[in-house]
Design a protein around this motif. Structure first.
Motif, PDB file in Angstrom:
ATOM      1  N   SER A 176       0.615   6.952  -5.306  1.00 19.55           N
ATOM      2  CA  SER A 176       0.742   8.413  -5.303  1.00 19.55           C
ATOM      3  C   SER A 176       1.902   8.833  -6.205  1.00 19.55           C
ATOM      4  O   SER A 176       2.783   8.046  -6.537  1.00 19.55           O
ATOM      5  CB  SER A 176       0.951   8.934  -3.885  1.00 19.55           C
ATOM      6  OG  SER A 176       2.121   8.354  -3.332  1.00 19.55           O
TER       7      SER A 176
ATOM      8  N   GLN B 279       0.829  -1.191   0.000  1.00 21.34           N
ATOM      9  CA  GLN B 279       0.000   0.000   0.000  1.00 21.34           C
ATOM     10  C   GLN B 279       0.877   1.260   0.000  1.00 21.34           C
ATOM     11  O   GLN B 279       2.023   1.243   0.444  1.00 21.34           O
ATOM     12  CB  GLN B 279      -0.926  -0.001   1.227  1.00 21.34           C
ATOM     13  CG  GLN B 279      -1.927  -1.140   1.218  1.00 21.34           C
ATOM     14  CD  GLN B 279      -2.918  -1.053   0.063  1.00 21.34           C
ATOM     15  OE1 GLN B 279      -3.595  -0.044  -0.102  1.00 21.34           O
ATOM     16  NE2 GLN B 279      -2.984  -2.081  -0.735  1.00 21.34           N
ATOM     17  N   HIS B 280       0.301   2.364  -0.480  1.00 22.67           N
ATOM     18  CA  HIS B 280       0.954   3.682  -0.509  1.00 22.67           C
ATOM     19  C   HIS B 280       2.267   3.639  -1.313  1.00 22.67           C
ATOM     20  O   HIS B 280       3.317   4.057  -0.853  1.00 22.67           O
ATOM     21  CB  HIS B 280       1.215   4.196   0.914  1.00 22.67           C
ATOM     22  CG  HIS B 280      -0.005   4.211   1.766  1.00 22.67           C
ATOM     23  ND1 HIS B 280      -1.086   5.014   1.486  1.00 22.67           N
ATOM     24  CD2 HIS B 280      -0.320   3.492   2.883  1.00 22.67           C
ATOM     25  CE1 HIS B 280      -2.013   4.800   2.392  1.00 22.67           C
ATOM     26  NE2 HIS B 280      -1.581   3.878   3.252  1.00 22.67           N
TER      27      HIS B 280
ATOM     28  N   ARG C  69       4.720   4.898  -4.067  1.00 22.14           N
ATOM     29  CA  ARG C  69       5.025   6.191  -4.672  1.00 22.14           C
ATOM     30  C   ARG C  69       5.818   6.003  -5.962  1.00 22.14           C
ATOM     31  O   ARG C  69       6.856   5.338  -5.964  1.00 22.14           O
ATOM     32  CB  ARG C  69       5.832   7.053  -3.709  1.00 22.14           C
ATOM     33  CG  ARG C  69       5.056   7.487  -2.475  1.00 22.14           C
ATOM     34  CD  ARG C  69       5.962   8.215  -1.507  1.00 22.14           C
ATOM     35  NE  ARG C  69       5.234   8.662  -0.316  1.00 22.14           N
ATOM     36  CZ  ARG C  69       5.800   9.170   0.762  1.00 22.14           C
ATOM     37  NH1 ARG C  69       7.126   9.286   0.803  1.00 22.14           N
ATOM     38  NH2 ARG C  69       5.080   9.540   1.788  1.00 22.14           N
TER      39      ARG C  69
ATOM     40  N   PRO D 143      -3.944   2.852  -4.410  1.00 26.17           N
ATOM     41  CA  PRO D 143      -3.047   3.485  -3.423  1.00 26.17           C
ATOM     42  C   PRO D 143      -1.678   3.813  -4.024  1.00 26.17           C
ATOM     43  O   PRO D 143      -0.638   3.425  -3.486  1.00 26.17           O
ATOM     44  CB  PRO D 143      -2.952   2.433  -2.320  1.00 26.17           C
ATOM     45  CG  PRO D 143      -3.093   1.146  -3.054  1.00 26.17           C
ATOM     46  CD  PRO D 143      -4.075   1.397  -4.164  1.00 26.17           C
TER      47      PRO D 143
END
Length: 499
Positions: A371, A336-337, A339, A369
């Motif tokens: 970014s 998750q998350h 980048r 998720p």
């Protein structure tokens, strides 16, 4: 590696200057030739008209009076012809080589030296000695001689002033107009040269121009000297700018342009990990996959595409490919998350392309998720602080994280930190490499600076366990380097780290 010798740029600029000069010379030569043709046409027409006038007047008025019985009456009848043209000097009738009636000597007999019947009905010749040479010792003239078939001993000699045609035309400033007769050549500067000229059958004369190199040079500088000086000044003043421009737009530009059109630029991604070795993101790196040369490193072309603006199109292309690839990925909870970092340079903020690409990427990743991280490269500097602040503000307004890439190796790192809020500082690998030698003063100062600013640190180029241990002991949050993974094509990266 794509390189271009700067000397070639200067040679090209000098060639451009020479082309301008040559074009000016060509235009001047064309104008001079046009002027020459006009003068030739005018001279030819004047001579043709006077000869035609003499022929018609002779046939209508004078021929019936020969042989002459009354010289005074003959001269009176010929006076209109004598006065009709400034090019006619005298009218003379000869018999057997002796002038028996003349507008100059009237009935006084004058012997023609070296007289010999030519057998031609109409002849135009130049003679240096005439029966009246003692009256005009310095004058040289051309003689138009009309002969008659009915009596080979009788003829009419009409003296012409070919040089009078030139005087009427006006003195040439830069070129010579030339009249060529059977046995002489007349120049518009007054020279007369005794020489035999080959003229076409039944043609009394020809007219052409003699343009010397010196005359042409004078013509150019007299008429276009100011323009030539101005062109020289402009090229001198703009030489450096042109060299920079040419350095940007070279053959490499068109090779890269072709590569863009043929989709030869591809995204490779190098993983970014946390201190536990878990992949938290990746930096998108461009690779040029050439059909013959294979994989070309960014080091061989990135500076050029940033200079000439092609980086805008390449970055947009990379984002689209990444967007397409990541849209098919369903990240597990452990990932998750994530980048995704893209390198951008100041020139990319001069157009709306980057902002549009960011908007498209975020819109497509809205339910994932993933970014976006924009890494500001320091290879080029923003033209002003206002532009830099505006760029950062634009990114933050779109909820984009901002990193300073290769911190400390490029332009104005400290100024950027001072003027705006940065999320991540990426420590350049050259400082990471100092760990092995123990000369870590700069590295330690960068770490201390980041801690005072409460900025996340990402160490680049981590290749050894010793480097990792040193950085981890100082609480560096993120790592990137061959120790954790090399850049991979995006599909391989996704398969290895995100599936």
């Amino acid at each position: 590696m794509i390189k271009k010798d700067a000397h070639f740029d200067y040679v090209f600029v000098f060639s451009l200057y020479l082309i301008g000069v040559l074009l000016l010379f060509a235009y001047g030569f064309s104008r001079l030739n046009s002027e020459a043709r006009e003068r030739e046409s005018w001279v030819s027409q004047q001579m043709t008209d006077v000869i035609s006038e003499i022929q018609h007047f002779y046939e209508g008025k004078l021929a019936p009076s020969i042989p002459i019985t009354d010289c005074d009456r003959f001269l009176q009848d010929s006076m209109p012809l004598l006065l009709s043209s400034p090019y006619i000097r005298s009218i003379n009738v000869a018999h057997g080589g002796v002038i028996v009636c003349s507008s100059i000597s009237k009935q006084t007999l004058k012997q023609i030296k070296n007289w010999n019947a030519s057998g031609k009905q109409l002849e135009l010749r130049y003679v240096t000695q005439t029966p009246f040479s003692e009256l005009f010792p310095t004058h040289r003239q051309a003689i138009l001689s009309l002969h008659f078939e009915k009596n080979r001993f009788y003829g009419m000699y009409i003296a012409l002033y070919p040089e009078s045609v030139f005087r009427t035309l006006g003195a040439p400033r830069f070129l010579q107009t030339v009249m060529r007769f059977e046995n002489a050549t007349f120049y518009s500067d007054g020279r007369i040269v005794d020489e035999l000229n080959r003229l076409p059958s039944e043609q009394f004369f020809s007219v052409d121009s003699d343009i010397s190199t010196t005359a042409f040079a004078k013509y150019i500088f007299y008429n276009y000297g100011v323009l030539l000086i101005a062109w020289t000044f402009i090229m001198l003043m703009s030489a450096k700018s042109l060299v920079r421009y040419l350095h940007t737009f070279s053959l490499d530009y068109w090779r890269i342009r072709k590569a863009i059109k043929q989709n030869q630029f591809h995204p490779y991604i190098q993983p970014v990990v946390n201190d536990c070795g878990e992949v938290t993101g990746g930096e998108v790196l461009v690779r040029w996959i050439h059909p013959k040369k294979g994989v070309i490193s960014p080091a061989d072309f990135i500076d050029r595409v940033e200079e000439n603006g092609q980086i805008v199109e390449i970055t947009s292309f990379l984002m689209q490919k990444c967007l397409s690839a990541f849209s098919k990925v369903n990240l597990p909870e452990a990932r998750q998350h994530f980048r995704v970092g893209f390198n951008v340079c100041p020139i990319q903020f001069d157009s709306n392309s980057l902002c549009q690409d960011i908007e498209n990427f975020q819109s497509a990743m809205a339910d994932k998720p993933i970014s976006l991280l924009i890494e500001m490269t320091e290879r080029k500097e923003f033209s002003s602080n206002d532009k830099y602040r505006k760029a950062i503000h634009e990114l933050r307004s779109r909820d984009v994280l901002v990193a300073l890439d290769d911190f400390g190796t490029g332009h104005c790192s400290l100024k950027y930190l001072h003027d705006t809020e940065i999320d991540i500082i990426k420590i350049d690998m050259m400082y990471v490499a100092t760990i092995e030698s123990g000369n870590t003063e700069i590295l330690d100062n960068i770490i201390s600076l980041a801690r005072s600013l409460d900025v996340i640190l990402l160490a680049e180029g981590v290749e050894t366990q010793a480097q990792f241990d040193y950085l981890k002991a100082r609480n560096i949050e993120r790592y990137q380097g061959y120790m954790f993974g090399k850049p991979l094509p995006i599909d391989e990266f996704i398969q290895k780290y995100l599936m």
